[in-house]
Design an enzyme around this catalytic site. Structure first.
Site, PDB file in Angstrom:
ATOM      1  N   ARG A   2      -0.918  -1.633  -6.159  1.00  0.00           N
ATOM      2  CA  ARG A   2      -1.194  -2.102  -7.794  1.00  0.00           C
ATOM      3  C   ARG A   2      -0.853  -0.722  -8.964  1.00  0.00           C
ATOM      4  O   ARG A   2      -0.780  -1.497  -9.629  1.00  0.00           O
ATOM      5  CB  ARG A   2      -2.781  -2.268  -7.095  1.00  0.00           C
ATOM      6  N   ASP A  59     -14.834   0.503  14.609  1.00  0.00           N
ATOM      7  CA  ASP A  59     -13.559   1.384  13.943  1.00  0.00           C
ATOM      8  C   ASP A  59     -13.104   1.906  15.750  1.00  0.00           C
ATOM      9  O   ASP A  59     -10.777   1.702  14.819  1.00  0.00           O
ATOM     10  CB  ASP A  59     -13.863   1.858  13.452  1.00  0.00           C
ATOM     11  N   LYS A 110     -17.995  10.435  16.098  1.00  0.00           N
ATOM     12  CA  LYS A 110     -17.513  11.692  15.326  1.00  0.00           C
ATOM     13  C   LYS A 110     -18.825  13.010  15.450  1.00  0.00           C
ATOM     14  O   LYS A 110     -19.515  12.726  15.366  1.00  0.00           O
ATOM     15  CB  LYS A 110     -17.599  10.639  13.598  1.00  0.00           C
ATOM     16  N   GLY A 163       0.628  -1.097  -0.169  1.00  0.00           N
ATOM     17  CA  GLY A 163      -0.355   0.155   0.031  1.00  0.00           C
ATOM     18  C   GLY A 163       0.539   1.160   0.459  1.00  0.00           C
ATOM     19  O   GLY A 163       0.721   1.818   0.645  1.00  0.00           O
ATOM     20  N   HIS A 210      -8.833   0.502  19.711  1.00  0.00           N
ATOM     21  CA  HIS A 210      -7.803   1.772  20.496  1.00  0.00           C
ATOM     22  C   HIS A 210      -8.028   1.543  21.990  1.00  0.00           C
ATOM     23  O   HIS A 210      -7.433   1.608  22.799  1.00  0.00           O
ATOM     24  CB  HIS A 210      -8.165   2.669  19.450  1.00  0.00           C
ATOM     25  N   ARG A 247       1.706   8.016   2.661  1.00  0.00           N
ATOM     26  CA  ARG A 247       2.140   9.493   2.146  1.00  0.00           C
ATOM     27  C   ARG A 247       1.700  10.287   3.680  1.00  0.00           C
ATOM     28  O   ARG A 247       2.931  11.317   3.884  1.00  0.00           O
ATOM     29  CB  ARG A 247       0.658  10.263   1.982  1.00  0.00           C
ATOM     30  N   GLU A 272     -13.966  13.048  17.852  1.00  0.00           N
ATOM     31  CA  GLU A 272     -13.720  12.878  16.511  1.00  0.00           C
ATOM     32  C   GLU A 272     -14.928  13.940  16.266  1.00  0.00           C
ATOM     33  O   GLU A 272     -15.774  14.515  16.558  1.00  0.00           O
ATOM     34  CB  GLU A 272     -13.311  12.424  15.347  1.00  0.00           C
ATOM     35  N   ASP A 301      -2.872   7.025   0.866  1.00  0.00           N
ATOM     36  CA  ASP A 301      -3.138   7.987   2.009  1.00  0.00           C
ATOM     37  C   ASP A 301      -2.695   7.602   3.329  1.00  0.00           C
ATOM     38  O   ASP A 301      -1.835   8.604   3.799  1.00  0.00           O
ATOM     39  CB  ASP A 301      -4.068   7.971   2.693  1.00  0.00           C
TER      40      ASP A 301
END
Length: 482
Positions: free
Chosen positions: A47, A232, A331, A13, A237, A20, A213, A17
């Site tokens: 890929r 999630d 969220k 990967g 966490h 990066r 968040e 993101d």
């Protein structure tokens, strides 16, 4: 420079993101500080069709965007980019791994793999590595979440990985464990005599763990709607934070001792009743003065997926009997915050009551983000002659990690985790029995939701969740640390 037996690092990967924003900046920081050996090769794969030069340009652009200004050194940047190589790979096709193995060359001196992929690609990826001879005894593999979406799928993934790698070669990543403040939790507990004698049901009234968040879906529509807040955030966490908060003192700081104590806590979690949990989903509202749409508008379709969860959990052992652990995450809440709050029991007698003095329990606040600090709220007397009575109020004893260690280099979690993967240090990674204990508890919660047809209660974006989430603590005579 710290010596390591690893001669190459393989990043799956590599054009995504996570790479990066986190992986490439973290690896550059380790390179800049001389913490990885000069001949360590970093080979990216994905890929996307790239050659070495194009991947280096991709990395240059990522570092230009995400590296802090004070860390940019053109000479060191150039030498870092020289480490980078690239091999195009469709991980769903096991036949392509032969080319990857040829690109890597001789890995007998040690290979570390960082595997970040969709759950359905874990099995073909592991099989491709095995067939290509990239699963030998000198290979370590780091697994980024999500590792399945329930106990059954997680078991399948772990079985597939275990067929090719021994447990001591497997590094399951939870990036919260790499945060400096999380590690300071252990120092706070086990290096200070003032806390550990009170760190039990005799001294603590309750514990709160909040991960909130302000953002919404942020480009994760498909993944998030299939996952929801419970899987999630809580499954990984938050349960890891709970385990570190509640665990017994380990025999030593080695990986086995620490993980042995964490898994005891996870196995001692009591099944949660329907009245001890709240599901929520954000509606339109305002976050920091900006109007935002609701979850279903953001998603573009009708959905009952929860974006908020609050749970009253219990750890059924001698240390924590009767002490609730309140968990909440969501969220589009009012503030971005990750913290652990430990509220101690009140003093047994208020000596100041006859003079008008009112007491509040002491609270220890361990803030993980966005700031990093440890704050102890204690009672103190307001200055004055006290003819009208004694006035007591809570004041904060603050340890700002940013200020106290201003001269120390602040590191993001992935710097530490990548370095530990390269060097083979497993302490901050999650063992299989921990993952399975977490999934067992979470699956039981989801079964209660299904059996009771529990709906996601609406809450306005910018609030602290549904009213039922607030009531979860208030009906016990307690309140969230808002």
């Amino acid at each position: 420079m710290i010596e390591s037996s690893c001669s190459a690092l393989l990043l799956f990967g590599a054009t995504g993101d996570l790479s990066r924003r986190m992986l490439l900046p973290s690896l550059y920081a380790l390179h800049e500080d001389g913490l990885i050996r000069p001949d360590l090769r970093i080979v990216g794969t994905a890929r996307s069709e790239h050659d070495d030069a194009e991947f280096r340009e991709f990395a240059r652009e990522a570092l230009a965007e995400f590296l802090p200004e004070d860390r940019r050194d053109e000479e060191k940047l150039a030498s870092f980019l020289e480490r980078l190589e690239y091999q195009t790979l469709d991980a769903s096709n096991v036949d392509g791994f032969g080319e990857l193995a040829r690109k890597l060359g001789d890995t007998s001196c040690g290979l570390s793999i960082f595997l970040s992929t969709a759950p359905f690609l874990f099995e073909p990826t592991i099989e491709g590595l095995r067939r290509a001879g990239l699963a030998h005894e000198n290979v370590r593999i780091g697994l980024e979440k999500p590792l399945g979406n329930d106990l059954a799928s997680s078991t399948r993934i772990n079985d597939a990985v275990a067929a090719a790698f021994a447990e001591e070669q497997i590094f399951r990543i939870d990036h919260y464990l790499g945060k400096e403040t999380v590690q300071n939790l252990m120092a706070l507990r086990f290096a200070n005599m003032m806390f550990e004698p009170l760190w039990n049901a005799g001294g603590i009234d309750h514990v709160q763990i909040t991960v909130s968040e302000t953002v919404g879906l942020e480009g994760r529509k498909g993944f998030y709607d299939d996952t929801g807040a419970l899987r999630d955030m809580v499954q990984n966490h938050m349960l890891q934070l709970l385990a570190l908060t509640a665990m017994e003192p380990p025999a030593s700081l080695d990986a086995t001792s620490i993980r042995d104590e964490k898994v005891k806590v996870l196995r001692a979690l009591r099944p949660v009743k329907a009245e001890e949990m709240v599901r929520g989903q954000y509606r339109a509202g305002a976050v920091k003065g900006t109007s935002v749409t609701g979850y279903q508008e953001d998603l573009g379709e009708v959905s009952d997926t929860e974006t908020f969860v609050a749970i009253k959990a219990h750890v059924d052992n001698w240390r924590w009997t009767g002490v609730p652990f309140y968990l909440r995450t969501g969220k589009r809440l009012g503030e971005r915050r990750s913290e652990i709050v430990v509220e101690f029991k009140p003093v047994p007698h208020n000596l100041f009551a006859e003079r008008g003095g009112r007491l509040r329990p002491n609270r220890l606040v361990i803030r993980l983000q966005p700031e990093e600090y440890v704050r102890l709220q204690v009672m103190a007397k307001e200055p004055g002659l006290d003819r009208g009575g004694i006035v007591l109020r809570d004041v904060n004893l603050d340890l700002s990690l940013t200020a106290a260690f201003a001269k120390a280099r602040r590191r993001i979690a992935y710097e530490r985790l990548l370095l530990d993967l390269i060097e083979g240090e497993q302490t901050l990674f999650v063992r299989r029995d921990e993952v399975e204990a977490q999934w067992k508890w979470v699956d039981a919660i989801r079964k209660v939701w299904a059996d009771t047809d529990m709906e996601a209660k609406p809450y306005a974006a910018g609030s602290w969740g549904p009213n039922a989430g607030i009531a979860l603590t208030e009906r016990d005579g307690r309140s969230w640390n808002d």
